[in-house]
Each structure stands twice: as structure tokens, then as C-alpha cells.
Design a protein around this motif. Structure first.
Motif, short mmCIF file in Angstrom:
data_model
loop_
_atom_site.label_atom_id
_atom_site.label_comp_id
_atom_site.label_asym_id
_atom_site.label_seq_id
_atom_site.Cartn_x
_atom_site.Cartn_y
_atom_site.Cartn_z
N THR A 1 8.70 -15.24 11.39
CA THR A 1 10.49 -16.19 11.67
C THR A 1 11.56 -15.94 12.52
N PHE A 2 11.82 -16.38 13.73
CA PHE A 2 12.45 -15.48 14.64
C PHE A 2 14.19 -16.45 15.13
N THR A 3 15.21 -16.18 15.18
CA THR A 3 16.41 -16.77 14.70
C THR A 3 16.79 -16.40 16.14
N THR A 4 16.96 -18.11 17.05
CA THR A 4 17.72 -18.04 19.01
C THR A 4 18.63 -19.54 19.11
N ARG A 5 19.37 -18.49 20.53
CA ARG A 5 20.61 -20.05 20.97
C ARG A 5 19.79 -20.75 20.79
N LEU A 6 20.08 -21.97 21.13
CA LEU A 6 20.09 -23.96 21.75
C LEU A 6 20.16 -23.40 22.54
N ALA A 7 19.06 -24.32 23.48
CA ALA A 7 19.45 -23.58 24.85
C ALA A 7 19.55 -25.59 25.99
N TRP A 8 19.59 -25.69 26.71
CA TRP A 8 20.31 -26.63 27.64
C TRP A 8 19.50 -26.95 28.83
N GLU A 9 18.00 -27.92 28.97
CA GLU A 9 18.14 -28.56 30.27
C GLU A 9 18.85 -28.75 30.35
N ASP A 10 18.17 -28.85 31.94
CA ASP A 10 18.39 -29.63 33.60
C ASP A 10 19.52 -30.74 33.21
N LYS A 11 18.65 -31.77 32.11
CA LYS A 11 18.07 -33.02 31.88
C LYS A 11 18.19 -32.93 30.97
N ASP A 12 18.24 -34.16 30.24
CA ASP A 12 17.97 -35.40 28.38
C ASP A 12 16.23 -34.86 28.61
N ALA B 1 7.06 -19.95 11.02
CA ALA B 1 6.04 -20.10 11.29
C ALA B 1 4.68 -20.26 9.65
N ASN B 2 4.47 -20.48 8.36
CA ASN B 2 3.43 -19.84 8.03
C ASN B 2 2.28 -20.34 7.78
N SER C 1 21.27 -44.72 22.98
CA SER C 1 21.83 -44.67 21.49
C SER C 1 21.82 -42.73 20.86
N HIS C 2 21.07 -41.98 21.43
CA HIS C 2 21.55 -40.72 20.51
C HIS C 2 21.49 -39.58 21.94
N ASP C 3 21.69 -38.34 20.68
CA ASP C 3 22.75 -37.49 21.91
C ASP C 3 22.14 -36.53 21.63
N TYR C 4 21.67 -35.88 23.14
CA TYR C 4 21.05 -34.78 22.97
C TYR C 4 21.71 -33.89 22.58
N ILE C 5 21.39 -33.07 21.65
CA ILE C 5 21.90 -31.71 22.02
C ILE C 5 21.44 -30.44 22.27
N GLY C 6 20.61 -30.21 22.25
CA GLY C 6 19.65 -29.09 22.61
C GLY C 6 18.00 -28.62 22.19
N GLU C 7 17.56 -27.26 22.37
CA GLU C 7 16.12 -27.08 21.83
C GLU C 7 15.86 -26.00 22.31
N THR C 8 14.73 -25.35 21.66
CA THR C 8 14.23 -23.94 21.65
C THR C 8 12.58 -23.84 21.58
N LYS C 9 12.11 -23.78 22.68
CA LYS C 9 10.68 -22.91 22.99
C LYS C 9 10.35 -21.86 22.30
N VAL C 10 9.21 -21.90 22.31
CA VAL C 10 8.29 -20.52 21.80
C VAL C 10 7.05 -20.81 21.72
N ASN C 11 6.51 -19.31 22.07
CA ASN C 11 4.91 -19.35 22.26
C ASN C 11 4.36 -19.10 20.78
N MET C 12 3.13 -20.26 20.63
CA MET C 12 2.34 -19.36 19.29
C MET C 12 2.42 -17.84 18.99
N LEU C 13 1.62 -17.55 19.65
CA LEU C 13 1.13 -15.98 19.67
C LEU C 13 2.94 -14.96 19.80
N SER C 14 3.67 -15.66 20.75
CA SER C 14 5.33 -14.76 20.12
C SER C 14 5.44 -14.21 18.50
N VAL C 15 5.62 -16.20 18.08
CA VAL C 15 5.56 -15.89 16.74
C VAL C 15 5.07 -15.88 15.64
N LEU C 16 3.74 -16.00 15.63
CA LEU C 16 2.91 -15.61 14.61
C LEU C 16 2.92 -13.31 14.48
#
Length: 452
Positions: free
Chosen positions: A146-157, A189-190, A125-140
Motif C-alpha cells: 500500500t502506498f499514498t502519493t499526490r496526484l499529478a498532472w501530465e502536460d496534457k489530458d 495491491a493484494n 464531456s469530462h474533466d481530467y483531475i490528475g493521475e499517478t503511476k507506479v511500477n509493479m515491482l515497487s508497489v509489491l
């Protein structure tokens, strides 16, 4: 920032000394409420005859580095219709413990909603576009968090192995592959100040004498409210995050918008003196919207009485200065009837506060909490934890386990059963002690009053 896409499988380790965590994050209280906000650009167009209808889903895993295979859903944003450059106004919230900062991984993935009445777990019913992951330590650790990054695909939805996102989802190795056409995501993040009690903020917005932006008409104005990420944020810098948008009022230079209602933490992160920028735009059907100008104030000033602020267009002001001509403003913005109404965090849908020792709050444990407790805190193997999950053992079920129950769950070694039963007994005893102390404090009338 830690680049998980570059790492591939998320089994690397970030070595961070406890003293370094205290040095960097001493200002963040344990159990702090963290708000995440999102915007994207140039996301993949999934629809043949229109743009995508994206929604963003947030999950977290505090125990990834100890191979706990479960993500917990923390929330979803609103759906943005027909928009490949979405700005999401619905924030997501979680809480952090300093002890977990380097193990706490946030995962944000985006879907194109094709059938709004179907559950988000539906693969058809819905298409998977992409995602990102971030370590809490890193983003804080990022400037302005604040950070900007490319969306990525996993090998599967990532939904392929979900058993309903509300129950968590299971995934294996996180082998990423980049895709340049997926677009980018900006995550901010805030830390929410919870020394001020939660509230709903309401106010009215109107403007007068706005600049005429349309060649054959007037203007079609709307307002975007942005919150400063840092006290020294300047206009035009990326140090502002959008938190609210009004509707568009057509063909007028003197608009009155519908009254606004937004949580105090959503509007100003519970900080009455945080700068708020009100950007006034002219909506255009066939091209990018034009900015009419901006006005800056604080919630403290809004609460003090009606505020009337000049709307400034920096480009017009600079052009007038170059030509040595006068420029006053591009209209006046009035903010009136600002009020705050106390409300509890639970009524806002915020995650519950953590106890001094989070693990004592077994009454709130889900099945996934039990699994993570076994794997992360006491190094039980994932196979055993899977059996606990299959048996749907939540916090109440966990503390009610007896020796025969553990045998049925496959714990054949009597020493292991006795140790786990002793752990459960200690958990119940310590939890009763914390509850007793909390009740004693409440009976002495130590609850906080609503703070302005």
C-alpha cells in the motif's frame, strides 16, 4: 517506492537482479492475479456549484522501458457522486509475470464525470483531475503493498491521443508536474489466492441496540466492510482496505440492511481466514459521519453459521476505563445466511489466467499485444509496429501473415521477413503443443473441484 513523478520521463531503469526478485517475491506465483483498490482525499473540485463526480481508470504497460508506447485499459471504478474524498469499492485486476515486474507500469488517472451518458474518451464531456503511476515491482515491495502519493498532472489530458480506450492509448514522454491542490491517492495491491476457486458470497446484515448518535433522533446507520491487508493488522492502523458498503437505514437503532452479494476475491481475496472488520457508522447530512463501532470476524466463521458480534467503540471503551466505569458494547451485529456459490473468473470479468508461456496464447492477443510482442520480445522498431497496428493485426491475423503480407507492411529485407515468418511458425507449433497437452490433462479428469 519508485517515484516516477520525480524522475520525469519514464526512461530510467531500475536494476533488479533475477535472484533478488526470486528472494523478495518467491511467494507470488507466476501469472498471479493482483487486485488494486483505491481511495482519495481532497481531490480537486472541478464543479462550480457542487463537488466533483470522480471515476478512476486503470491502464497498464508491461513494456514501457523498451519504449512500447501503448497502455492497455484494465478497467474503471464506479462513479462517486459529489465526493472530493472518494472511496472506490470497485477493484481493478491484472496479472503479473515475475520476468516483467520491473517493466510493468500501472497508470491510474481520475476524471470528473460531467455527462454520464457520454463516453469517457470525450475530452469535452469530462474533466481530467490528475493521475499517478507506479511500477509493479515497487508497489509489491511496499509494506502491506500500500502506498499514498499526490496526484499529478501530465502536460496534457492523457485521453487526447486515445483512439478509444478499449483499443489502448498512445502517449509520449511522461513529463509530470506536481500540483499541490490535486489531492492524494492511496493504492492497495493484494495477491489473490487462486488455489481456492472463485465464488460469489452472499450474506445478510442486521444490528440491534446500536448507540443513539443523533441529538434529536436515533441513528442513521450503515456498514463499511474492510479486509485486513496482513494477518497482524490491528484496529486503527492503515492495514485495512474497504471492500463493501451497505445502504443507509434512516432513524433506527435496530437496522436490517439489504442482503449483500460480493465476489470471494473482492471480499476476502479468496482467503477464508482473512480478518474482516464491519464498521458501523451514523450518517450525518451536514458533518462528518460518526463511527458507532466495529466488529471483527472471518468468512470461515460466517460460513460456519450465523454470527452475532458485539459492536465496540474504542473511544467509549477507553473513556469508560479511565473513569473506571463499565462498558459492554455499542450494540450487536448479526451476520446470517452466509453462502458461497461457485463462479468462473471469466464470469466475474477477471483477466484470463496466463499460460506457462504467456506468449503462446496468441488466440487471445489484441492488436496491442502483437505490437508489444514485436517491440518487447523481438526488438522490432516502433515504426514497424505502428504499421501492424494501423493494419489492425491481432493474434489470428498475425499467425496468418505470409511473405507478401510482410512486404505490404514495409518489410523490404527478405532476411527479416524470413526470420519473422519462422518465428510465427514456431509460435503456432508451440501453441498447438500446449493446447494438446492441456486437452490431454482435461481428458484424464484433472480439473479441480470447488474448494471451501
Amino acid at each position: 517506492m519508485v517515484n516516477f513523478a520525480k524522475w520525469g520521463p519514464i526512461d530510467k531503469d531500475v536494476i533488479v537482479l533475477a535472484s533478488e526478485i526470486d528472494r523478495q517475491f518467491g511467494h507470488i506465483p507466476d501469472g498471479a492475479l493482483i487486485e488494486f483498490r483505491f481511495s482519495c482525499k481532497n481531490i480537486l473540485d472541478m464543479d462550480a456549484l457542487s463537488k466533483s463526480d470522480p471515476i478512476l481508470i486503470g491502464t497498464e504497460n508491461r513494456f514501457v522501458r523498451l519504449n512500447c508506447p501503448y497502455d492497455r485499459k484494465i478497467g474503471t471504478t464506479e462513479v462517486k457522486k459529489n465526493d472530493n474524498n472518494p472511496v472506490f469499492y470497485t477493484p481493478l485486476y491484472t496479472r503479473v509475470r515475475k520476468i516483467d515486474l520491473k517493466d510493468h507500469v500501472m497508470r491510474f488517472f481520475m476524471l470528473d464525470v460531467d455527462k454520464p451518458d457520454h463516453p469517457l474518451t470525450s475530452l469535452t464531456s469530462h474533466d481530467y483531475i490528475g493521475e499517478t503511476k507506479v511500477n509493479m515491482l515497487s508497489v509489491l515491495s511496499e509494506p502491506s503493498c500500500t502506498f499514498t502519493t499526490r496526484l499529478a498532472w501530465e502536460d496534457k489530458d492523457p485521453r487526447a491521443s486515445m483512439d478509444g480506450m478499449s483499443n489502448g492509448m498512445k502517449f509520449g514522454g511522461l513529463a509530470y508536474r506536481s500540483h499541490g491542490a490535486l489531492g492524494t491517492i492511496t493504492v492497495s495491491a493484494n495477491v489473490v489466492d487462486e488455489t481456492v476457486e472463485h465464488a460469489m458470497v452472499s450474506f445478510s446484515l442486521s444490528a440491534a441496540g446500536l448507540d443513539k448518535m443523533d441529538r434529536f433522533g436515533k441513528s442513521d446507520p450503515y456498514v463499511i466492510v474492510r479486509r485486513a491487508l496482513t494477518p497482524d493488522a490491528v484496529v486503527g492502523s492503515p492495514g485495512w482496505v474497504p471492500v463493501y458498503r451497505t445502504e443507509t437505514v434512516k432513524k433506527t437503532l435496530d437496522p436490517t440492511w439489504q442482503p449483500a452479494s460480493i465476489s470471494l476475491c473482492g471480499l476476502a481475496a479468496n482467503d477464508l481466514h482473512r480478518q474482516l472488520m464491519f464498521e458501523v457508522y451514523d450518517w450525518d447530512a451536514g458533518s462528518a459521519d460518526d463511527i458507532i463501532g466495529y466488529a471483527i470476524t472471518t468468512l470461515a466463521d460466517m460460513l460456519a453459521g450465523n454470527v452475532s458480534i458485539p459492536v465496540i467503540n474504542t473511544e467509549k471503551a477507553a473513556k469508560a476505563a479511565r473513569k473506571k466505569k463499565s462498558y459492554d458494547n455499542s450494540g450487536m451485529l448479526t451476520i446470517s445466511n452466509t453462502q458461497m456459490t461457485p463462479i468462473s473468473g471469466s464470469e466475474l470479468g477477471l483477466p484470463a489466467p496466463l499460460d506457462n508461456i504467456e506468449l503462446l496464447a496468441w488466440e487471445r492477443w489484441t492488436v496491442d499485444d502483437v505490437v508489444c510482442f514485436l517491440v518487447r520480445e523481438h526488438k522490432y522498431d516502433v515504426e514497424l509496429a505502428e504499421r501492424f497496428r494501423a493494419a489492425e493485426i491481432d493474434g489470428f491475423g498475425f499467425v496468418a501473415l505470409n511473405d507478401s503480407d510482410l512486404k505490404e507492411l514495409g518489410m523490404t529485407v527478405i532476411g527479416r521477413r524470413k526470420r519473422l515468418l519462422g518465428l510465427i511458425h514456431q509460435l503456432k507449433r508451440d501453441s498447438d503443443s500446449v493446447a494438446s497437452n492441456r486437452g490431454a490433462r482435461a481428458s484424464r479428469g484433472l480439473g479441480g473441484a470447488f474448494a471451501m
